[in-house]
Write an enzyme that holds these catalytic residues in place. Structure first.
Site, PDB file in Angstrom:
ATOM      1  N   THR A 473      39.769  19.791  52.514  1.00 45.96           N
ATOM      2  CA  THR A 473      40.373  18.570  53.010  1.00 45.96           C
ATOM      3  C   THR A 473      40.010  17.340  52.191  1.00 45.96           C
ATOM      4  O   THR A 473      40.728  16.349  52.223  1.00 45.96           O
ATOM      5  CB  THR A 473      39.876  18.372  54.449  1.00 45.96           C
ATOM      6  N   ALA A 515      38.785  13.654  59.263  1.00 48.73           N
ATOM      7  CA  ALA A 515      38.658  12.532  58.329  1.00 48.73           C
ATOM      8  C   ALA A 515      38.293  11.247  59.070  1.00 48.73           C
ATOM      9  O   ALA A 515      37.329  10.561  58.708  1.00 48.73           O
ATOM     10  CB  ALA A 515      39.960  12.352  57.560  1.00 48.73           C
ATOM     11  N   LYS A 623      44.909  10.706  46.710  1.00 51.59           N
ATOM     12  CA  LYS A 623      45.067  11.965  45.998  1.00 51.59           C
ATOM     13  C   LYS A 623      44.843  13.157  46.939  1.00 51.59           C
ATOM     14  O   LYS A 623      45.659  14.072  47.010  1.00 51.59           O
ATOM     15  CB  LYS A 623      44.040  12.011  44.860  1.00 51.59           C
ATOM     16  N   GLU A 695      47.308  17.957  59.259  1.00 47.96           N
ATOM     17  CA  GLU A 695      48.251  18.802  59.990  1.00 47.96           C
ATOM     18  C   GLU A 695      49.632  18.180  60.105  1.00 47.96           C
ATOM     19  O   GLU A 695      50.578  18.827  60.535  1.00 47.96           O
ATOM     20  CB  GLU A 695      47.670  19.119  61.379  1.00 47.96           C
TER      21      GLU A 695
END
Lengths: 735, 197, 316
Positions: A473, A515, A623, A695
């Site tokens: 991730t 995150a 990125k 997701e």
């Protein structure tokens, strides 16, 4: 730190490091093969032994007898673990299937034994010598056949069995324009590249597992509960994880069996699930049957929307929550969502990338395409018209940020949507029928309590420690960016240590919460470290500016490193969340646009171009975020065109249980994918004003492909995957 | 190429006869000497040991990954006598005298191979597990195109040239479930263009 | 995988003799299929005869104007051979449609001919399979059969042969050369090399125990347009649902064979006379007597339409 009001201005807003398209800081290790995954672990000091798992050869029944004597006598064998000698085993608090069968067999390839030997070759050979006599019993393996036995599932934190507003049945019955269709999504395999693997080592009653799981805290809880040992006696280490997608939420059979094998052999034991065992031994995304009813006025405004879903699972297993996205995606006063759960004796159904949204939108977004066609409306315009800025079930609850319309409009423009020919089957390019399709994307943006520890040392390096994981991730990188921004340092002055249960607790990677949650924890710890630094240097913490390795206030400036001159500074904190999620619907949004070619002779489908436009709060690392989105799109293409666990409903197992039989996209299936992020910050989401993106990319992607196939051919396939056999009957006469 | 290595192997192959039946289910051991990342290595192995397990479990070169152990994913890709193969589907004892290059032999942190550096720049990986295989394959693919070896994507079998479609077809034996494919193709293109000057 | 002894002889005769003298012996070349199956206990040899040192890796012209391909020539080298690319393009195309670059580098000509079915029940030792365990039954008959045979199958077995190369070899009228432990050489036409399952599905080919494939010879070039078309769900690295190999002359006559339909490359010479009349006419003859399952009946239509595409391409 408490987060109970939307974030105000803070040091992250400077965006000197955060928000930059940084190369991943773990890149040099991953590209040189020097990042240690669970199965790579070895210690020259300890004599590692190897465990090989024997899987059950029936779908349901009982072990009538087992003969392990030949295996025990085989060369190099140290131990054979079975239910007969494993002692009492519990289950974890997340997955419901037992790690070790006996006497009952609950599903195919459930482990019946672990053979431990000096070498991998010996363990594998001896595993083939284990003889098991089974008594089969009648099982239920066919969802369609079991559909009528389904009941309402138990409500839970991720499960709302029913959601209603207005009077759906009455509104639908009187709607001038309606559709009422059924859709099917098959069982899907995570098929992450790294097999489930654990090296287990006992030191007295203390257990260390080098393993590959997404949530360390769940892993500690679940291995302790399963083995009946104290959580404090368990340490889990997962610094690198070769993909998870929800399939490595917590410990599975490899961890339990390695622990038992290591105890029996008195040596560290390595267990990797053989790939052909993975598809039936562990979890998968369950198949669904979905019924969608939409009613609208002639103007295209939705008046009634109903979504029901049927899925199956082992006893105590959860449903696939396919109706969830429909609760929030479109307006409409009269609503009905309902989940039904049947008992099946297939392997355990569990979370896979965007559980709920991924299979739910595979159906919903075809239904929306069908409805637009029936209304004679453009599919983009139909969705724009039915946007809502408030929770349709509770209009007093707004979305914190909702830019679905902006995503749709920007996507249509970037993709050249106006060139789409609405009537299907009209566009030819040589031997290809060409079509365009689109779909909306929505995925929840939950945040969870997360903690971290940060250290400033005498060299001016900041080290972050949290048990957060990086499953591909980009956690290492965004956590480093967060700490660098907060402490006013360049990225290369930050060291990040993850994936060790000895570090402060995070919620790990899953549910698209990693995150936002983990960087919030690092933010909180850094706030504390800044206070400690300010104290040491004699600044007022609220005035101090941390920039370019200096701490500044007024006209005084001191090097940051000086704060650690008298010894390392350590700070630890985490973020606790208040009830913002009750005041605001926290979601991420997107729009997918796809162009496919369908071979006019063979009906083979190939994606020619694809674009996703996403709005997901502050993008911490453009990125890595783009990579997350294209990864989701790729998995969506797989779900649309090829992925299906083939059920043998007589024998009760997934037949195509390897990577040759279960096809996932290869390089040749995937063109250059385009991603565009809208500028967005979401102060209600987290201190960094960020949400997850892991997701979002898969949500809606498969339906966009299916809609493009319909536009190309005129054939509407409602049972995934959209393979050529389902199209051939509707293709034009052969030339 | 295959011919030459076979001849070398024959000359130095007393192991062939030493691996005679030892009886029962006892492992049969055999000696094999090969050059791995430029270093000569002598091993005594169970004949059942795959080239992949020899590298991972015996030489502790764990960069090459075991994703499927059945030739269905490409994570174990190594360069053997200059050609890429699936190291999981071959026996170590068959490589007497061979030159093996694993990901560790291409470059190390701080001294990266251009392909490794390009993968980092283009974010050609996510979880990183398939990455060593992708990179070994990428290096070999550019050599194969250079050598004029055709592929399924080659329109005219007589004319082999670099294109992104060629790269996608040739890289299809390396599965990336994270879905880094477009970034991998971009990395390979950059190295190809860099090599052309 | 049970322990096995290993040897690497230097000549084909020695290899055949070694295999004959050691119970449970198997030849190993690339190993890409054999080791796959050994790891699953589908194949359990006690002795491996490594044939990589036999010097069978050359491609030479024959006096008849054809090519003699050594058994050990890799799929990559065979596909890339300039003569094959020019005169037997259907063979290059078929090889390149199969497997992956890594596998083609290891897989050999003989190994490709001898690869076993990919039927999932054959691969799973917990399931009945007459090919793997004669007499145990066929789980595929009423199981998952989308990939499996529609013609030439039996009550005992509906497996397909997975090779692309063999389909091309079949229309090229290739001949398989063998040697046995006594040194006796044999030449087997491709039509007779693979067999139908009938009551003995455990036998894929007409090779005798211990017989070693040494080469495959191709007759002189046929000319015409060479096409190989492989249809599959994903774009690469997958076995065929249906494949078609064709050589078509400018007058519309030619040869055609199918992969993915049967236990062997499927060619019905009598139907080839209908090639100038188009795909439907040929397909009727080729698929006569087909016995598909409910899951793979689509292959009949797909075979016809794929042939139509191939003929279109050959004309273009």
């Amino acid at each position: 730190m408490k987060f109970d009001t939307p974030a105000g201005a803070n040091p992250i807003d400077r965006l000197k490091v955060v928000g930059k398209p940084t190369d991943r800081i773990d890149g040099p290790r991953k590209t040189t093969g020097t990042a240690p995954y669970a199965n790579d672990w070895h210690d020259p000091q300890s004599r590692l032994a190897y465990g090989y798992v024997v899987g059950a050869g029936i779908g349901k029944g009982r072990i009538a007898g087992m003969d392990v004597s030949r295996a025990e006598a085989a060369a190099g064998v140290l131990a054979v673990v079975t239910a007969a000698n494993a002692g009492k085993l519990d289950r974890g608090a997340f997955y419901v299937a037992r790690a070790l069968a006996g006497p009952d067999v609950d599903h195919y390839h459930q482990a019946v034994a672990l053979v431990v030997a000096e070498t991998f070759e010996q363990a594998r050979a001896a595993a083939a010598l284990v003889r098991v006599d089974y008594v089969r019993s009648e099982g239920v393996f066919d969802l369609a056949a079991a559909k009528d036995t389904a009941v309402a599932p138990k409500a839970g934190p991720f499960v709302s069995p029913e959601a209603k507003a207005g009077d759906f049945e009455a509104a639908f019955a009187t709607a001038p324009v309606r559709i009422d269709e059924s859709y099917g999504t098959p069982d899907h395999a995570h098929a992450m590249m790294e097999p489930h693997a654990t090296v287990a080592s006992w030191d007295g009653d203390r257990l260390t597992l080098w393993t590959a799981i997404q949530q360390m805290n769940w892993g500690v809880r679940d291995i302790a509960k399963t083995l009946g040992i104290a959580k404090g006696n368990v340490r889990l280490v997962s610094p690198f994880i070769g993909g998870g997608f929800g399939g490595k939420g917590t410990i599975l059979s490899d961890a339990v069996l390695a622990s038992l094998g290591a105890r029996a052999a008195g040596r560290p034991v390595k267990v990797s699930l053989p790939r052909p065992l993975m598809f039936n031994n562990v979890t998968h995304r369950p198949a669904t049957i979905q019924r969608i009813r939409i009613g609208a006025g002639p103007d295209g405004r939705i008046t009634a929307i109903g979504h029901e879903s049927w899925s199956g699972n082992l006893p105590d297993g959860p449903p696939e929550t396919a109706t969830e996205p429909t609760r929030l995606l479109y307006a409409g006063p009269n609503r009905l969502m309902r989940m039904h759960l049947a008992r099946l004796d297939l392997p355990e159904g569990g979370a896979m990338r965007a559980p709920g949204e991924a299979p739910g939108m595979m159906a919903l977004e075809i239904a929306m395409d069908e409805m637009a066609e029936r209304l004679g409306m453009d599919p983009v315009a139909f969705r724009v018209l039915n946007d809502t800025q408030v929770d349709p079930e509770n209009p007093r609850r707004p979305f914190s940020r909702r830019q679905l319309v902006e995503c749709l409009r920007r996507g249509a423009e970037l993709f050249g949507w106006e060139r789409r020919v609405a009537k299907p089957g009209q566009v030819r390019d040589g031997r290809w029928l060409v079509g365009m399709g689109m779909a909306s994307a929505i995925r929840g943006a939950p945040v969870m309590r997360s903690a971290a520890r940060v250290r400033l040392d005498g060299r001016g390096m900041v080290t972050v420690e949290t048990d957060m994981t990086d499953i591909g991730t980009g956690s290492y990188t965004i956590i480093a960016q967060t700490a660098a921004e907060m402490m006013g340092l360049p990225l290369d002055r930050v060291v990040v240590r993850l994936g060790d249960s000895a570090y402060p607790e995070s919620p790990g990677s899953g549910g698209q919460w990693g995150a936002a949650s983990s960087t919030a924890g690092v933010y909180a710890a850094c706030v504390k470290l800044r206070e400690a630094v300010a104290r040491r240097l004699g600044f007022n913490a609220t005035d101090a500016v941390f920039e370019d390795g200096q701490v500044r206030a007024g006209n005084r400036s001191e090097p940051l490193v000086r704060a650690a001159a008298g010894g390392e500074l350590v700070a630890e904190d985490g973020v606790e969340y208040g009830d913002l999620a009750e005041w605001f619907a926290l979601q991420t949004f997107g729009a997918h646009f796809v162009e496919v070619g369908v071979d006019v002779d063979t009906a083979e489908v190939r994606v020619r171009r694809m674009l996703a436009v996403c709005a997901a709060g502050r993008i911490l690392s453009p990125k890595a975020a783009r990579s997350q989105i294209i990864g989701g799109m790729t998995m969506g293409i797989g779900a649309a065109l090829m992925e299906e666990l083939a059920v043998d409903a007589r024998r009760g197992f997934f037949v195509n249980h390897d990577l040759a039989g279960y096809e996932v996209p290869v390089h040749a299936d995937i063109p250059d994918l385009q991603v565009s992020f809208l500028d967005e910050i979401d102060p209600a989401a987290s201190p960094l004003k960020a949400k997850g993106v892991g997701e979002l990319g898969i949500s809606g992607a498969a339906a966009a492909v299916a809609n493009a196939v319909h536009n190309a051919t005129g054939v509407r396939v409602r049972d995934y995957p959209v393979t050529l056999d389902k199209l051939l009957g509707g293709m034009p006469e052969a030339a | 190429m295959a011919c030459a290595s076979a001849a070398t192997a024959m000359a130095a192959m007393p192991t062939g006869t030493s691996a005679r039946p030892a009886g029962g289910e006892q492992p049969v051991m055999a000696k094999v000497g090969l050059t791995v990342n430029g270093e000569r290595r002598e091993l005594e192995l169970d004949t059942r040991t795959s080239l992949l397990d020899a590298a991972r479990e015996h030489l502790h070169l764990t960069g090459s990954k075991k994703g499927c152990d059945h030739g269905q994913c490409g994570a174990c890709t190594m360069l053997v006598d200059g050609r890429r193969i699936n190291a999981c589907l071959t026996l170590a004892v068959m490589y007497q005298g061979s030159e093996i290059t694993t990901i560790e032999g291409l470059g190390q942190p701080g001294d990266l191979h251009p392909m490794q550096a390009a993968f980092i720049r283009h974010d050609g990986f996510q979880c990183g597990f398939c990455t060593p295989g992708q990179i070994c394959s990428s290096v070999a693919v550019l050599r194969e195109i250079e050598a004029g070896i055709p592929s399924h994507a080659t329109a005219d079998l007589g004319k082999v040239a670099f294109s992104e479609d060629e790269v996608r077809e040739r890289m299809s034996g390396n599965i990336c479930r994270c879905g880094a494919y477009p970034n991998i193709v971009a990395a390979i293109r950059e190295v190809h263009e860099g090599a052309r000057g | 995988m049970k322990p096995f002894t290993y040897e690497r002889p230097g000549t084909p005769a020695e290899a055949a003799a070694a295999a004959a003298s050691t119970p449970g012996a198997r030849f190993i070349a690339g190993g890409t299929n054999l080791l796959d199956l050994m790891k699953l206990q589908v194949e359990t040899p006690a002795h491996l005869v490594d044939v990589n040192g036999l010097g069978l890796d050359g491609i030479e012209p024959t006096p008849e104007g054809g090519l003699r391909i050594g058994a050990l020539v890799s799929n990559t080298d065979l596909a890339a051979d300039a003569r094959v690319r020019k005169d037997y393009a259907v063979l290059s195309r078929a090889l390149l449609a199969g497997a992956s670059g890594q596998l083609r580098n290891r897989a050999t000509t003989a190994g490709n001919l001898l690869q076993r079915t990919r039927c999932p029940y054959f691969y799973d030792t917990a399931q009945p399979c007459n090919k793997r365990r004669p007499g145990s039954g066929c789980a595929a008959l009423d199981g998952v059969s989308r990939q499996l045979a529609v013609v030439g199958s039996s009550e005992a077995c509906i497996a397909t042969n997975p090779s692309d190369m063999a389909v091309a070899m079949r229309i090229l009228d290739a001949t398989v050369e063998t040697v046995d432990a006594e040194g006796t050489r044999r030449r087997i036409g491709m039509a007779d090399f693979h067999r139908l399952p009938d009551e003995r599905p455990e036998l894929d080919t007409t090779l005798r125990p211990g017989e070693l494939v040494t080469a495959v010879t191709l007759p002189k070039p046929l000319g015409g347009a060479h096409v190989y078309r492989k249809v599959r769900d994903r774009a690469s690295y997958a076995f065929a649902l249906v494949s078609v190999a064709a050589v078509v002359r400018p007058d519309g006559t030619g040869r055609v064979a199918f992969g993915g339909l049967a236990h062997k490359p499927w060619r019905v010479e009598a139907a080839e006379a209908d090639l100038p009349r188009g795909a439907r006419a040929v397909a009727e003859g080729v698929l006569a007597g087909a016995r598909p399952t409910h899951e793979n009946a689509f292959k009949l239509k797909l075979a016809e339409r794929t042939l139509g595409a191939v003929l279109h391409q050959a004309r273009a």
